[in-house]
Structures are given as structure tokens and as C-alpha cells.
Design an enzyme around this catalytic site. Sequence first.
Site, mmCIF file in Angstrom:
data_model
loop_
_atom_site.group_PDB
_atom_site.id
_atom_site.type_symbol
_atom_site.label_atom_id
_atom_site.label_comp_id
_atom_site.label_asym_id
_atom_site.label_seq_id
_atom_site.Cartn_x
_atom_site.Cartn_y
_atom_site.Cartn_z
ATOM 1 N N LYS A 1 -22.901 79.820 -6.323
ATOM 2 C CA LYS A 1 -23.506 78.743 -7.099
ATOM 3 C C LYS A 1 -24.511 79.312 -8.095
ATOM 4 C CE LYS A 1 -23.434 75.572 -3.108
ATOM 5 N NZ LYS A 1 -22.573 74.487 -3.616
ATOM 6 N N ARG B 1 -15.112 71.660 4.308
ATOM 7 C CA ARG B 1 -13.839 71.162 4.839
ATOM 8 C C ARG B 1 -13.161 72.188 5.739
ATOM 9 N NH1 ARG B 1 -12.282 70.278 -1.224
ATOM 10 N NH2 ARG B 1 -14.524 69.929 -1.111
#
Length: 499
Positions: free
Chosen positions: A279, A353
Site C-alpha cells: 500500500k 478473503r
Amino acid sequence: MNIKVVAGNIAEQNTSAVVVNLFEGVKEPGGATGAVDKAMGGAISALIADGEIKGKRGELTLIHTLGSIAPKRVLVAGLGKADSFTLDGVRSVAAETARHLNGIGVESATTIVHGAGIAGLDDHASAQALAEGVVMGLYRFDKYKSNAGDSSLSEVTVVEFDQSKVETLRQGAKAGRVIGEAVNFCRDMANEPANNMTPSEMAERALEVAQAHGVELEVKERPWMAEMGMGALLGVAQGSEEPPKFIIMRYSGDPENEENNIGLLGKGITFDSGGLDIKNAAGMSTMKGDMAGGASVIAAMQAIAQLKPKVNVTVIVPATENMPSGTAQRPGDVVRAMNGKTIEIDNTDAEGRLVLADAMSYARSVGLSRLVDVATLTGAMSVALGDQCMGAFGNDDEFTQKVVDAGNAVGERAWPLPMFDEYKSQYSSDIADIKNTGGRGAGSITGALIIGEFNDGAPWVHLDIAGTARARSSKGATVKGATGVPVRTLVQLVCDLAG
């Protein structure tokens, strides 16, 4: 915080401050506010007549009694319009009045239950909301400040004139204190810096709950995960020096009926750098809170174990960091989840996920028949719904509505989003069963669908709390920083399922 309920006349209480209220448009106060006004020789009525007190939502007026009655101060809280006043309003007013009194050094205060009169709200529910508001509203995270001090306000007494209502109010306040403390426990975990809130520390916090409230706890280590075939979770964990933990908590509320169960699963990424798909600095600044989903289910268990609903609850938290290193998984890698399904890593920053894939597979392998997972999953959720509403994604309309209704009942709103099969083509892979991303379009939906690939047909709801897990400022019972959403939704859902 000590919260008690007594019978009596609020105007006669020997306390530092009493809190009464006024709805907008009321010219002559009645009930407890009227009793205090009469005892003070019409002081409140005079301020209403002068236009200083209007009863508008958020209005607080402090009156020094100067010995005219036993309480030293009277705080008149505006409630807004009576026909639009809700339990969330009770919660907010309780929080705001508590913060106000705490700010001026009041140590003990007395209040009436807001909304149970003119607004017609249920007595138990109103007392519960009031207690939640007081406990949540006074929360602060200042353990790392060298000049931090204790709160002034340490005791709140609820006074009810009608003796027949006292026990109902007492039970409501007790439940509200338990739930409010659970919310604050979640906030504490999610506000901790990542160098302290590691996967091992998450397990320690779960141990605190288990030991205090008689909950069964198992904390599984990396070798067990490998033995179980949890390649998706281990793929995320392999870039960090912090050992991953697989946290399992069990509450047996209906031991004679094992099928009466629900699994609460929470994403426990204690710091998310994005992995090799790292990020930027702005995106990483709040990633210590990427374990808010895991914190919420552990905290919900704290309340559930005390409220004792007749349903069996299992909490599962796959906890790890997502870090870049020479051992980190790479874009293009393929991992195999516990249920045998293979996943191509399209983006290492789509790690939530992956850990939930193995958590879901494990939940189904041990017979959990209803599932709710909670995760700060996608930035797309914040774009879609902002910070006012959770996204709800499910495979069973009736169960999804139960979750949404539970959230609405406690003021934690959720909105169902579509789960059409046509979206699944976005995460198809040329070399594996699926990819771990579905591209930019409908990112929250494809993220939810990927998790749903591992639930083996059980009724299931995914709550994406990316927009609601943190607040930029304090308002009502919400405080700046970690919010504790959706602890109250999960507790309400479990109690609803227990009947």
C-alpha cells in the site's frame, strides 16, 4: 462504571447532578422534568419561556441549583421531536450527557430513562440503550499518553418514580452495561498499535474472555494449520516473522441441541502492509485496525457469555500479519485452501478473503450451520456506503434480513448488496479454480463472493465494515478511533436466534 436503578423522586436525590430531558416544542415540562422544575420554583419553565431551552436534539443546558433542591446541578438534555426519537437517540443522549458531566468533573450523576414516557419506547430497551450510551460515550484510548488520567464520572444512578418498573429497568441497564463494555473491549483491541496487537496478543485477549466468562478456547499454531491444509491462511502469514494464530472460542448455550448453532468469523489481520503489492503511506496509516472484524467477534463472545442466550456460538479468528519480505507470497502464486479449492494470487493486498476462506472451510468442517463473517475487507465498501452503513452480503435472503434487522435494532445499520452469479466470472482463473480478486468493478461484491466459495451451502452473511470500523470524530455513543462495530449487531443477532 457503576450503573444502578432505584425508585424515587429525582428532585430529592442527593447527587452532584441530575439529568432530565425535554422534547422540542414542549412548553410546560411534565413527568420527572416537571417535578424538578416545580421543585426549583419553575426555573426550567422560565428558561423555556425565554427561549434558552428549546429541546432541540443535542442541546444541553446546565443549571446550578444553588441549594434550591438536593442535587447541585440539573442538566436538561434536548431530545428533538418526540415522533422521531428512537433507541439510538437514547444511546446518543446518554453518551453526550455523560461526556459533558465528566468534562466538568462530576463524579456521580442521576438520570431518568429517556424516551420511555412521551416517545413510548420500551422500558427494558430504553434502559439498555441508556447504559450502552454511558459506557460507550465515556470510552477513551489514552494508555500511551504520559498525562492520561481517570474519568471523573464513575457512577450513574437511574431513578424511576414507578416502583413497578424498577426491576425491568434494572435488567435492561445490566444488559446495556455488559454490551457497552464488550464494545469498548473491541475498541481497545482495534486501537492498539500493531507492534503490541500481534496475532499472539489477540489470542491473549481471547484468553482473558475465556477465563473470565467460562468460554472454551483453543489457539492453534502453524503446524496444525499446515496439517489441516490451510494453504490460503499460511500463504498470507509466510511474509511475517510474527507466528499466525487460529483462535477458536466456544460457548454452549444449548448443549442438548448441537444443531442450534452459529459461527461468528472475524478477519484478524493485525497489520496489513498489502504484502508485495504494498500500500501507499496513506493507505497503510490505519492498517493496525485491519483486525477489527476479529476483535468484534471476540468482544461479542464476551457479552454473549454473560447474557447466556440459548444457542451454541463458535467464534473463529484467523490471525496473522500481511507483510512484504523475502518469504512473502507473490502475485501469480497458487495456494490451496482447506476445502481443496485452489486460488491464484492476483493481488497480495486481497488477503482478508484468503484467511477467511480457511476459516469458513473449518467452520463447515465442524458442523456450524449458520455463519456470519466480519471483515474490513474492501476500500470499495467505503466508496459505496461511506462510514454510515455496513455492507451485507448473503446467500440466504431470510438469514440476511435477520442480520440486517439485528443491526437496525441497535443502531448499526447494514444494507444488503446483490450477489448475482454473473459477478463470479470476474474472478475466474486460467490456472486455478479461482483468483483472489475480481478487478476494480463491484470489488466489494466479488470479495464477498470469493469468501462465499468456501461456505459449502450454509446460510451465511458477510459484513464488510471497512467504512464503519473507524470514526474521524466523536458523536453520540461513537468515539473517535475504533468504533466497535458490529459487536452490538452480533450480540443482538445471537439473542434473536435464541428466541
